[in-house]
Scaffold this motif. Sequence first.
Motif, PDB file in Angstrom:
ATOM      1  N   THR A   1       0.805  -1.374   0.483  1.00 35.53           N
ATOM      2  CA  THR A   1      -0.353   0.091   0.161  1.00 35.53           C
ATOM      3  C   THR A   1       0.601   1.718   0.136  1.00 35.53           C
ATOM      4  OG1 THR A   1       0.005  -0.056   2.661  1.00 35.53           O
ATOM      5  CG2 THR A   1      -1.420  -1.334   0.971  1.00 35.53           C
ATOM      6  N   PRO A   2       0.583   2.659   0.222  1.00 34.28           N
ATOM      7  CA  PRO A   2       1.511   3.374  -0.441  1.00 34.28           C
ATOM      8  C   PRO A   2       1.345   4.348   0.571  1.00 34.28           C
ATOM      9  CG  PRO A   2      -0.757   3.497  -1.986  1.00 34.28           C
ATOM     10  CD  PRO A   2      -0.787   2.256  -1.710  1.00 34.28           C
TER      11      PRO A   2
ATOM     12  N   GLY B   1      -0.316  -6.800   9.141  1.00 29.89           N
ATOM     13  CA  GLY B   1       0.892  -7.195   8.393  1.00 29.89           C
ATOM     14  C   GLY B   1       0.889  -6.280   7.019  1.00 29.89           C
ATOM     15  N   THR B   2       0.007  -4.941   7.141  1.00 27.90           N
ATOM     16  CA  THR B   2       0.523  -3.922   5.593  1.00 27.90           C
ATOM     17  C   THR B   2       0.140  -2.895   6.158  1.00 27.90           C
ATOM     18  OG1 THR B   2      -0.937  -3.893   3.953  1.00 27.90           O
ATOM     19  CG2 THR B   2      -2.317  -4.171   5.245  1.00 27.90           C
ATOM     20  N   GLY B   3       0.414  -1.711   5.120  1.00 28.82           N
ATOM     21  CA  GLY B   3       0.576  -0.265   6.140  1.00 28.82           C
ATOM     22  C   GLY B   3      -0.585   0.425   5.727  1.00 28.82           C
ATOM     23  N   SER B   4      -1.686  -0.118   5.519  1.00 28.00           N
ATOM     24  CA  SER B   4      -3.069   0.492   5.968  1.00 28.00           C
ATOM     25  C   SER B   4      -4.232  -0.672   5.715  1.00 28.00           C
ATOM     26  CB  SER B   4      -3.358   1.385   4.295  1.00 28.00           C
ATOM     27  OG  SER B   4      -4.682   1.859   4.266  1.00 28.00           O
ATOM     28  N   VAL B   5      -5.088  -1.012   6.792  1.00 32.12           N
ATOM     29  CA  VAL B   5      -6.297  -1.943   6.112  1.00 32.12           C
ATOM     30  C   VAL B   5      -6.916  -1.516   5.270  1.00 32.12           C
ATOM     31  CG1 VAL B   5      -7.966  -3.047   7.362  1.00 32.12           C
ATOM     32  CG2 VAL B   5      -5.161  -2.591   8.669  1.00 32.12           C
TER      33      VAL B   5
ATOM     34  N   ARG C   1      -5.773   5.876   1.226  1.00 29.20           N
ATOM     35  CA  ARG C   1      -6.595   6.251   2.698  1.00 29.20           C
ATOM     36  C   ARG C   1      -7.276   8.063   3.183  1.00 29.20           C
ATOM     37  NH1 ARG C   1      -3.643   5.054   8.280  1.00 29.20           N
ATOM     38  NH2 ARG C   1      -1.927   6.635   8.246  1.00 29.20           N
ATOM     39  N   HIS C   2      -8.640   8.061   3.040  1.00 25.04           N
ATOM     40  CA  HIS C   2      -8.671   8.991   3.406  1.00 25.04           C
ATOM     41  C   HIS C   2      -9.132   8.666   5.152  1.00 25.04           C
ATOM     42  CE1 HIS C   2      -8.806  10.184  -0.103  1.00 25.04           C
ATOM     43  NE2 HIS C   2      -8.699  12.032   0.669  1.00 25.04           N
ATOM     44  N   ILE C   3      -8.684   9.772   6.500  1.00 22.11           N
ATOM     45  CA  ILE C   3      -9.633   9.522   7.992  1.00 22.11           C
ATOM     46  C   ILE C   3     -10.473  10.211   8.085  1.00 22.11           C
ATOM     47  CG2 ILE C   3      -8.336   9.676  10.266  1.00 22.11           C
ATOM     48  CD1 ILE C   3      -5.476   9.286   9.061  1.00 22.11           C
ATOM     49  N   SER C   4     -11.577   9.680   8.955  1.00 22.29           N
ATOM     50  CA  SER C   4     -12.593  10.265   9.550  1.00 22.29           C
ATOM     51  C   SER C   4     -12.129  11.194  10.719  1.00 22.29           C
ATOM     52  CB  SER C   4     -13.290   9.648  10.224  1.00 22.29           C
ATOM     53  OG  SER C   4     -13.090   8.661  11.288  1.00 22.29           O
ATOM     54  N   PRO C   5     -12.761  12.131  10.584  1.00 21.40           N
ATOM     55  CA  PRO C   5     -12.339  13.526  12.097  1.00 21.40           C
ATOM     56  C   PRO C   5     -12.402  13.169  13.019  1.00 21.40           C
ATOM     57  CG  PRO C   5     -14.193  14.477   9.692  1.00 21.40           C
ATOM     58  CD  PRO C   5     -13.927  12.812   9.657  1.00 21.40           C
ATOM     59  N   ASP C   6     -13.242  12.243  13.424  1.00 18.67           N
ATOM     60  CA  ASP C   6     -12.587  11.579  14.479  1.00 18.67           C
ATOM     61  C   ASP C   6     -11.744  10.644  14.931  1.00 18.67           C
ATOM     62  OD1 ASP C   6     -13.703   9.174  13.507  1.00 18.67           O
ATOM     63  OD2 ASP C   6     -15.571   9.303  15.743  1.00 18.67           O
TER      64      ASP C   6
ATOM     65  N   ALA D   1     -10.653   3.899   1.654  1.00 21.91           N
ATOM     66  CA  ALA D   1      -9.701   4.113   0.498  1.00 21.91           C
ATOM     67  C   ALA D   1     -10.212   3.614  -1.101  1.00 21.91           C
ATOM     68  CB  ALA D   1      -8.605   2.978   0.657  1.00 21.91           C
ATOM     69  N   ILE D   2      -9.749   3.699  -1.687  1.00 18.65           N
ATOM     70  CA  ILE D   2     -11.265   3.569  -3.038  1.00 18.65           C
ATOM     71  C   ILE D   2     -10.510   2.984  -3.810  1.00 18.65           C
ATOM     72  CG2 ILE D   2     -13.158   3.915  -4.534  1.00 18.65           C
ATOM     73  CD1 ILE D   2     -14.209   6.170  -2.317  1.00 18.65           C
TER      74      ILE D   2
END
Length: 115
Positions: free
Chosen positions: A62-63, A74-78, A97-102, A108-109
Amino acid sequence: MIVAGFGYRTGATIASLQAALALAQAGAPPVSHVATVAEKLPLLAGLGLPMLVADNLAGVATPTRSSASLAARGTGSVAEAAALAAAGPHARLLVTRHISPDRMATCAIAEGTCP
């Protein structure tokens, strides 16, 4: 098929997922499916889209690189790995990935041809 992959912390709410999806969705094609690891699928039901299981994420490149994701799965981004794995072997990541405000959920898409 356009898959939104999710990663989220225990205690995340449907609002957390919706917020992360809205951030990731901006400018992306409409999502047709959602995906995450099996034990986290129940919360995704609230999004009202077909759900896909994305297990065995270890080693999925993952980027984005999160130390928490690396330690847990075991991956950079679930979120990125789930989107890619669920979308199939020739999937490509459309949105990192985008992170929710909370800060409780990530989304990610990816675009692919499965299932």
